[in-house]
Scaffold this motif. Structure first.
Motif, PDB file in Angstrom:
ATOM      1  N   MET A  15       0.760  -1.200  -0.110  1.00 35.61           N
ATOM      2  CA  MET A  15       0.049  -0.014   0.028  1.00 35.61           C
ATOM      3  C   MET A  15       0.859   1.193   0.043  1.00 35.61           C
ATOM      4  O   MET A  15       1.985   1.284   0.467  1.00 35.61           O
ATOM      5  N   SER A  16       0.582   2.461  -0.633  1.00 33.91           N
ATOM      6  CA  SER A  16       1.081   3.619  -0.532  1.00 33.91           C
ATOM      7  C   SER A  16       0.174   4.601   0.215  1.00 33.91           C
ATOM      8  O   SER A  16      -1.245   4.630  -0.236  1.00 33.91           O
ATOM      9  N   ASN A  18      -1.101   8.572   0.986  1.00 31.66           N
ATOM     10  CA  ASN A  18      -0.927   9.867   0.781  1.00 31.66           C
ATOM     11  C   ASN A  18      -0.501  10.513   2.147  1.00 31.66           C
ATOM     12  O   ASN A  18      -1.354  10.457   3.095  1.00 31.66           O
ATOM     13  N   GLU A  23      -5.692   8.777   1.445  1.00 35.34           N
ATOM     14  CA  GLU A  23      -5.818   7.774   0.237  1.00 35.34           C
ATOM     15  C   GLU A  23      -4.789   6.617   0.406  1.00 35.34           C
ATOM     16  O   GLU A  23      -3.579   6.768   0.737  1.00 35.34           O
ATOM     17  N   VAL A  24      -5.214   5.702   0.149  1.00 37.34           N
ATOM     18  CA  VAL A  24      -4.487   4.476  -0.045  1.00 37.34           C
ATOM     19  C   VAL A  24      -4.551   3.767  -1.483  1.00 37.34           C
ATOM     20  O   VAL A  24      -5.594   3.676  -1.863  1.00 37.34           O
ATOM     21  N   THR A  25      -3.452   3.440  -1.740  1.00 35.45           N
ATOM     22  CA  THR A  25      -3.300   2.419  -2.953  1.00 35.45           C
ATOM     23  C   THR A  25      -2.949   1.010  -2.664  1.00 35.45           C
ATOM     24  O   THR A  25      -1.907   0.907  -2.223  1.00 35.45           O
ATOM     25  N   ASN A  36      -3.273  -0.349 -10.121  1.00 32.82           N
ATOM     26  CA  ASN A  36      -3.255   0.073  -8.869  1.00 32.82           C
ATOM     27  C   ASN A  36      -4.520   0.552  -8.491  1.00 32.82           C
ATOM     28  O   ASN A  36      -5.089   1.499  -9.421  1.00 32.82           O
ATOM     29  N   THR A  38      -7.009   3.092  -5.959  1.00 31.98           N
ATOM     30  CA  THR A  38      -6.714   3.945  -4.996  1.00 31.98           C
ATOM     31  C   THR A  38      -8.184   4.174  -4.073  1.00 31.98           C
ATOM     32  O   THR A  38      -9.030   4.540  -5.017  1.00 31.98           O
ATOM     33  N   TYR A  39      -8.159   4.328  -3.030  1.00 28.20           N
ATOM     34  CA  TYR A  39      -9.462   4.512  -2.067  1.00 28.20           C
ATOM     35  C   TYR A  39      -9.034   5.661  -0.940  1.00 28.20           C
ATOM     36  O   TYR A  39      -8.013   5.632  -0.734  1.00 28.20           O
ATOM     37  N   ASP A  40     -10.046   6.243  -0.667  1.00 33.14           N
ATOM     38  CA  ASP A  40      -9.854   7.128   0.490  1.00 33.14           C
ATOM     39  C   ASP A  40     -10.991   6.802   1.586  1.00 33.14           C
ATOM     40  O   ASP A  40     -12.211   7.070   1.327  1.00 33.14           O
ATOM     41  N   LYS A  46      -9.658   6.118  -7.788  1.00 28.52           N
ATOM     42  CA  LYS A  46      -9.379   5.734  -9.205  1.00 28.52           C
ATOM     43  C   LYS A  46      -8.673   4.356  -9.243  1.00 28.52           C
ATOM     44  O   LYS A  46      -8.255   3.758  -8.471  1.00 28.52           O
TER      45      LYS A  46
END
Length: 322
Positions: A15-16, A18, A23-25, A36, A38-40, A46
Motif C-alpha cells: 500500500m502507499s 497519501n 488515500e491508500v493504493t 493500482n 486507490t481509495y479514500d 481511481k
C-alpha cells in the motif's frame, strides 16, 4: 503503537499512503492486467492500469474497461465489491510488449495515456475515448500504428515523441488539442509514411515544438484553422524543420474573406530552419516582421505577403536563407 502497526502493515501489503490525507493504493489484478487501485476511507478514487500480469506477458490483445470492481480472494477488503473508474494508463504500462497487437479501451473514464505506455508494441489501430486529455511522451513510439482515432471534448496535449516512427499515413490534430509537444518536440518525427497532417476546424492549438514533422512525407501544412490561437512565443525554433515540407499556410479564410489573426506579428528566427524543401509560405495578415534567420538553410522561392494589411519588415533579407 497502533499507528506504527498500520504503516508497517501498509508497507507489507504494497500500500502507499497519501501524506496529506487518507488515500491508500493497493495492487489488484484482473483478466491478465495489473492495476493500482486507490481509495479514500470507504470511497473509491481511481484505478490505474499498470500493465500485463506476470503470467500474461506475451498477450496479443488487451481490453481496458471503463471500471473495475475487485472481488474474490485477490481483493483487499477495503476495495472488495466497490466500483473504481479506470482513469489512467501508467507510464511504461505495455512498454516493449512486442506481441501486443490489439488494444480495446471501453467507456469514457480514461484521461491519461502515460509516457511510453505502448512504445515498442505491435498495435496497428487504437481508438482513444473522448475523455482522454493527455498523451504522454513516446506513448506510441516505434509501433505499427496505422490507424488512430481521438476526438477529445476538453483541452488536451500531445507530449514529445508521442508518434515517432509509426506507420501512420494521415493524422488529424483534434480541435481541443492545445499543444503539439511539451519540450523537445519530435512528435511525429520519422513516421516516414505520414503524408497528411490536418488541423481540425475551430482549433485551440497554441503551441508547436521543434522538429514535429521531421522525417515525415508531409509536403503541405495548413495552420489556418488555428491561426487565431497560435502565438509566436509558443512556436519553437525548427518547428517546421523537414526534408519534405514545401508549403505552409498561416492565414485564416472564410469564403473569399481574409480574417485578421493578431497573435502572430513576427516570423521568428529559426522557425523554418532546416526546412530543406520549403518553397512557399503564406503569411498571416498580422505579420509585420520577418527576422533574419527565419528561413535559414531553406530553398524558399515564394514569400506571399499579399494578405498582409501592413508593411512587412525583412530584417536583413540576405540572411533569410542562412
Amino acid at each position: 503503537m497502533k499507528k506504527f502497526k498500520f504503516f508497517a502493515l501498509a508497507a507489507l501489503f504494497g500500500m502507499s499512503i497519501n501524506a496529506m490525507a487518507t488515500e491508500v493504493t493497493v495492487k489488484y489484478s484482473a483478466n491478465g492486467v495489473d492495476y493500482n487501485v486507490t481509495y479514500d476511507g470507504t470511497t473509491p478514487v481511481k484505478a490505474v492500469v499498470l500493465g500485463l500480469t506476470t503470467g500474461n506477458t506475451t498477450a496479443t490483445s488487451v481490453t481496458i474497461p471503463a471500471t473495475i470492481t475487485p472481488t474474490g480472494t485477490g481483493a483487499d477488503e477495503n476495495i472488495s465489491d466497490k466500483e473504481f473508474e479506470v482513469k489512467e494508463i501508467a507510464a511504461d504500462a505495455f512498454y516493449l510488449k512486442s506481441t501486443l497487437t490489439t488494444v480495446t479501451i471501453n467507456g469514457t473514464k480514461l484521461t491519461t495515456v502515460g509516457g511510453r505506455a505502448f512504445q515498442g508494441t505491435a498495435i496497428t489501430t487504437i481508438t482513444l475515448p473522448t475523455s482522454v486529455t493527455t498523451i504522454g511522451q513516446g506513448a506510441f513510439k516505434n509501433t505499427q500504428l496505422s490507424s488512430f482515432t481521438w476526438a477529445p471534448t476538453s483541452n488536451s496535449t500531445i507530449a514529445d515523441s508521442a508518434f515517432v516512427n509509426t506507420k501512420l499515413t494521415s493524422f488529424t490534430i483534434p480541435a481541443k488539442v492545445t499543444a503539439i509537444g511539451a519540450d523537445k518536440g519530435y512528435v511525429f518525427a520519422e513516421s516516414a509514411n505520414l503524408a497528411t497532417l490536418t488541423v481540425a476546424a475551430s482549433s485551440v492549438l497554441t503551441t508547436l515544438k521543434a522538429n514535429i514533422i521531421k522525417g515525415t512525407a508531409i509536403t503541405q501544412l495548413d495552420l489556418s484553422p488555428a491561426a487565431a490561437n497560435l502565438t509566436q512565443g509558443n512556436i519553437a525554433d525548427k518547428a517546421f524543420s523537414s526534408e519534405a515540407l514545401q508549403k505552409v499556410i498561416f492565414y485564416t479564410k472564410s469564403g473569399s474573406t481574409i480574417t485578421q489573426n493578431s497573435n502572430i506579428t513576427t516570423i521568428a528566427d529559426g522557425w523554418f530552419e532546416e526546412s530543406y524543401a520549403l518553397q512557399e509560405v503564406v503569411f498571416p495578415t498580422s505579420v509585420t516582421t520577418i527576422e533574419a534567420k527565419a528561413f535559414q538553410n531553406c530553398v524558399l522561392t515564394t514569400l506571399d505577403l499579399s494578405k498582409s494589411t501592413t508593411a512587412v519588415t525583412l530584417a536583413n533579407i540576405f540572411d533569410l536563407y542562412g
